[in-house]
Design a protein around this motif. Structure first.
Motif, PDB file in Angstrom:
ATOM      1  N   ILE B 220       0.843  -1.207   0.000  1.00 14.63           N
ATOM      2  CA  ILE B 220       0.000   0.000   0.000  1.00 14.63           C
ATOM      3  C   ILE B 220       0.874   1.250   0.000  1.00 14.63           C
ATOM      4  O   ILE B 220       0.631   2.194  -0.748  1.00 14.63           O
ATOM      5  N   ARG B 222       3.768   1.684  -1.230  1.00 16.33           N
ATOM      6  CA  ARG B 222       4.477   1.896  -2.489  1.00 16.33           C
ATOM      7  C   ARG B 222       3.540   2.007  -3.686  1.00 16.33           C
ATOM      8  O   ARG B 222       3.991   2.110  -4.815  1.00 16.33           O
ATOM      9  N   SER B 223       2.226   1.932  -3.446  1.00 19.59           N
ATOM     10  CA  SER B 223       1.283   1.918  -4.561  1.00 19.59           C
ATOM     11  C   SER B 223       0.849   3.338  -4.928  1.00 19.59           C
ATOM     12  O   SER B 223       1.031   4.262  -4.143  1.00 19.59           O
ATOM     13  N   PRO B 224       0.268   3.491  -6.126  1.00 17.82           N
ATOM     14  CA  PRO B 224      -0.311   4.795  -6.474  1.00 17.82           C
ATOM     15  C   PRO B 224      -1.337   5.238  -5.427  1.00 17.82           C
ATOM     16  O   PRO B 224      -1.411   6.424  -5.092  1.00 17.82           O
ATOM     17  N   PHE B 225      -2.088   4.283  -4.905  1.00 21.58           N
ATOM     18  CA  PHE B 225      -3.072   4.600  -3.870  1.00 21.58           C
ATOM     19  C   PHE B 225      -2.381   5.218  -2.655  1.00 21.58           C
ATOM     20  O   PHE B 225      -2.825   6.242  -2.115  1.00 21.58           O
ATOM     21  N   MET B 227       0.412   6.775  -2.637  1.00 23.41           N
ATOM     22  CA  MET B 227       0.895   8.107  -3.019  1.00 23.41           C
ATOM     23  C   MET B 227      -0.239   9.129  -2.911  1.00 23.41           C
ATOM     24  O   MET B 227      -0.045  10.251  -2.443  1.00 23.41           O
ATOM     25  N   MET B 228      -1.437   8.724  -3.327  1.00 26.86           N
ATOM     26  CA  MET B 228      -2.592   9.624  -3.219  1.00 26.86           C
ATOM     27  C   MET B 228      -2.891   9.940  -1.752  1.00 26.86           C
ATOM     28  O   MET B 228      -3.251  11.058  -1.414  1.00 26.86           O
ATOM     29  N   ARG B 230      -0.721  10.091   0.641  1.00 26.09           N
ATOM     30  CA  ARG B 230       0.252  11.087   1.097  1.00 26.09           C
ATOM     31  C   ARG B 230      -0.071  12.452   0.519  1.00 26.09           C
ATOM     32  O   ARG B 230       0.169  13.474   1.146  1.00 26.09           O
ATOM     33  N   ALA B 231      -0.650  12.457  -0.686  1.00 28.78           N
ATOM     34  CA  ALA B 231      -1.066  13.723  -1.279  1.00 28.78           C
ATOM     35  C   ALA B 231      -2.163  14.364  -0.439  1.00 28.78           C
ATOM     36  O   ALA B 231      -2.189  15.586  -0.262  1.00 28.78           O
TER      37      ALA B 231
END
Lengths: 251, 399
Positions: B220, B222-225, B227-228, B230-231
């Motif tokens: 989780i 390291r996933s795009p999800f 990253m979102m 953390r955004a």
């Protein structure tokens, strides 16, 4: 018929008429500047376009569809990207991650539960982000923490993030506010390059006349919440009404 | 390996080795020696280490990534425990259905609470989750335990009675939670010289599950999800103007961390088939916040370290009493001995919270990144020293 049509927009905050009967038409692939003295309602107008505020009356149409009542993320998905007055980036993330997020948003929509993939394996997105960093001359700052960028670089990054989504309309809110002359000129050059190389419509709110006159195809002058005049830069320069309302202070 | 990069793979391997060898690592002192009281390698405590590790890993997915500080996560842990004990009462003592149901129920419950609480952010979100958790506690403690409708068995706590149906209970299966016949309490004790090491079935079940969910947490992160998420923490405004809807992202993170909490609750019940309302109290919610911050918010391994640290203190420090202190300071003259015991007395036994509080303050002030930051600083310091030696070694001949 422009790509962005604002008709009869009114917005009132308590006793203050922030916008009074604003009509505006932005032609596709043009640069349209909105200028006006402090408190003229420029930012209020912009906020009405991106879903942050809802006008009391009137309509805002983008490409034939109403944007009113839609959330900012939905309006972005329609093809409008916004650059803020103070650069809004993901400060805790790296420059590369900042650039990848809008591309993900463009590809996957407002929400996708991609919890079991790995960011680095998304080859297309990594490539697209690297390309855009190259274009913004920021490839060497790829792995830097974006909070540690200079003001000018933050602005570049934010513009790059917006462009990476290939928006049809780019809204800029005083993109050079608080910048040194050199940074301002760099930003103007960048925007000129964008205007010339891409199929994109730009609407820009600006205080700095130098920026406005070097970029805009059309200018709308806003005073006390109402459009005073809309014309080409040459005619605006010579217009006595504008001088009186706005340029008069400095010119 | 397993879709992880080199660094994450080695982290996973280190965790795997540490958890599998925990019975050795946590029992460094021979039985009967004066230091034996610092041994933590007994099944009960080892189980708690990994169960609270799971709880904290899940909490960190919400708090570490999105920055939403929930003060009500113990409610999901409690709900998970109740669900598991109900499975024991109705189905059988097999832990598999119990653990599965505890995760599902906690997931649904967190979906409901998250949906409402996530309408606000910051301190208002924290207060909303706290309110929900306290309501759940009150429900479990009294409201849902009346003669007509007894879901939680109130103060006594929910437990399995002889007249419970247990529809699928087989006669040859143990009368305690078990995994296809292997009782969770079965322990093999290995005696080597003065040492004795306990290998407990329940602990190893928890340890394997922790490794699996730790692996999922890495994915989780390291996933795009991830990253979102953390955004979301970094700049919600930019996120919304980038065409991303932050609400479902935060809700998904909330539900995932709720399911981790439910899993921890289910495992707790699987180790000891009893569920009490006190598991849902706000102090329990606060504890997981402490664990995460102490270990290192937003780091992968931090929450596990924090959980281990706090549970170690709770169980080991609280056992030291005045008699132990007297034996430690017996070499001092009588007056001095009593004086030392008097000084240290408030920090041990029941006063272990005081020691923990002081340590927590030290960590937050000097190591805002938690124990993980401390470890990194130490590592850098050691590396720096080694480098200095090398360079000084090189320059010497020149002189």
């Amino acid at each position: 018929m422009g790509i962005l049509e604002v008709k009869g927009v009114n917005k009132r905050f308590g006793g203050l008429q922030a916008l009074g009967d604003v009509n505006l038409s932005v032609k596709e692939n043009s640069v349209h500047a909105i200028i006006g003295p402090n408190g003229a309602g420029k930012s209020t107008l912009l906020n009405c376009l991106v879903g942050k505020l809802i006008p009391d009356t009137g309509s805002v149409m983008f490409d034939g569809q109403s944007v009113l009542g839609r959330a900012p993320f939905e309006i972005n998905q329609m093809g409008i990207s916004r650059v803020f007055q103070t650069p809004e980036i993901f400060g805790e993330l790296t420059v590369m991650e900042n650039m990848m997020i809008p591309i993900f948003a463009k590809r996957d929509g407002a929400f996708r539960m991609h919890a079991y993939e790995t960011v680095q394996n998304e080859k297309q997105i990594v490539e697209a982000a690297e390309e855009m960093l190259e274009e913004m001359n920021m490839a060497d700052k790829r792995d830097m923490n974006s909070a540690s960028l200079s003001r000018g670089d933050k602005r570049r990054l934010e513009i790059g993030m917006c462009l990476s989504q290939q928006p049809r309309l780019l809204l800029l809110d005083e993109p050079t506010a608080g910048m040194a002359r050199a940074d301002t000129n760099n930003t103007i050059d960048l925007l000129k390059q964008i205007r010339d190389e891409r199929d994109i419509t730009i609407a820009i709110i600006e205080h700095d006349m130098h920026v406005v006159f070097s970029l805009a195809d059309r200018i709308t002058v806003l005073a006390q919440g109402t459009p005073l005049v809309e014309d080409s830069p040459e005619n605006i320069r010579g217009n006595p009404k504008v001088r009186e309302a706005y340029l008069g202070e400095s010119a | 390996m397993l879709g992880l990069n080199k660094k994450d793979t080695s982290l996973l391997l280190i965790v795997a080795v540490l958890t599998l060898l925990a019975p050795f690592i946590l029992n460094p002192f021979p039985e009967g020696s004066a230091m034996a009281q610092f041994n933590a390698g007994y099944p009960d405590l080892m189980q708690r280490f990994v169960i609270f590790g799971i709880f904290a890993i899940g909490f960190n997915i919400l708090f570490g990534l999105t920055g939403y500080l929930s003060f009500g996560h113990a409610a999901f842990l409690g709900v998970g425990s109740y669900a598991a004990v109900w499975m024991f009462k109705l189905i059988s003592y097999n832990v598999i259905p119990a653990i599965l149901l505890s995760v599902v129920v906690a997931g649904l419950f967190s979906l409901l609470i998250g949906f409402i609480s996530l309408r606000r952010s910051g301190i208002y979100f924290s207060i909303l989750t706290l309110a929900f958790a306290q309501m759940s506690f009150a429900l479990a403690y009294s409201v849902l335990s009346n003669p007509k409708f007894n879901l939680t068995n109130g103060e006594t706590g929910l437990q399995v009675y002889a007249d419970d149906p247990q529809w699928f209970h087989r006669a040859n299966a143990p009368d305690l939670p078990h995994l296809f016949g292997v009782s969770m309490r079965s322990t093999y004790t290995m005696d080597v010289g003065g040492w004795s090491f306990d290998f407990n079935a329940g602990y190893y079940l928890c340890a394997v599950i922790m490794m699996v969910v730790f692996y999922l947490a890495i994915r989780i992160f390291r996933s795009p999800f991830g990253m979102m998420l953390r955004a979301v923490k970094s700049n919600q405004q930019r996120m919304n103007y980038t065409g991303l809807n932050s609400r479902p992202y935060t809700l998904a993170a909330f539900v995932i961390s709720g399911m981790y909490a439910g899993l921890a609750g289910g495992l707790m019940a699987a180790m000891d088939p009893l569920a009490g309302a006190e598991r849902m109290q706000w102090t329990a919610s606060g504890e997981v916040v402490l664990m995460t911050i102490l270990g290192g918010t937003g780091t992968l391994i931090g929450p596990v370290l924090g959980a281990g640290f706090i549970k170690y203190f709770e169980n080991i420090f609280s056992k030291i009493n005045d008699n132990v202190l007297h034996s430690w300071f017996a070499f001092l003259p009588d007056g001095m001995e009593d004086f030392m015991v008097f000084i240290i007395h408030p920090f041990i036994g029941k006063g272990w919270h005081l020691t923990l509080g002081l340590l927590f303050m030290l960590v937050v002030i000097f190591l805002p990144g938690g124990l993980v930051e401390g470890g990194q600083k130490l590592l850098n310091w050691v590396r720096g020293k080694r480098k200095d030696k090398k360079t000084s070694g090189k320059t010497e001949p020149a002189e």
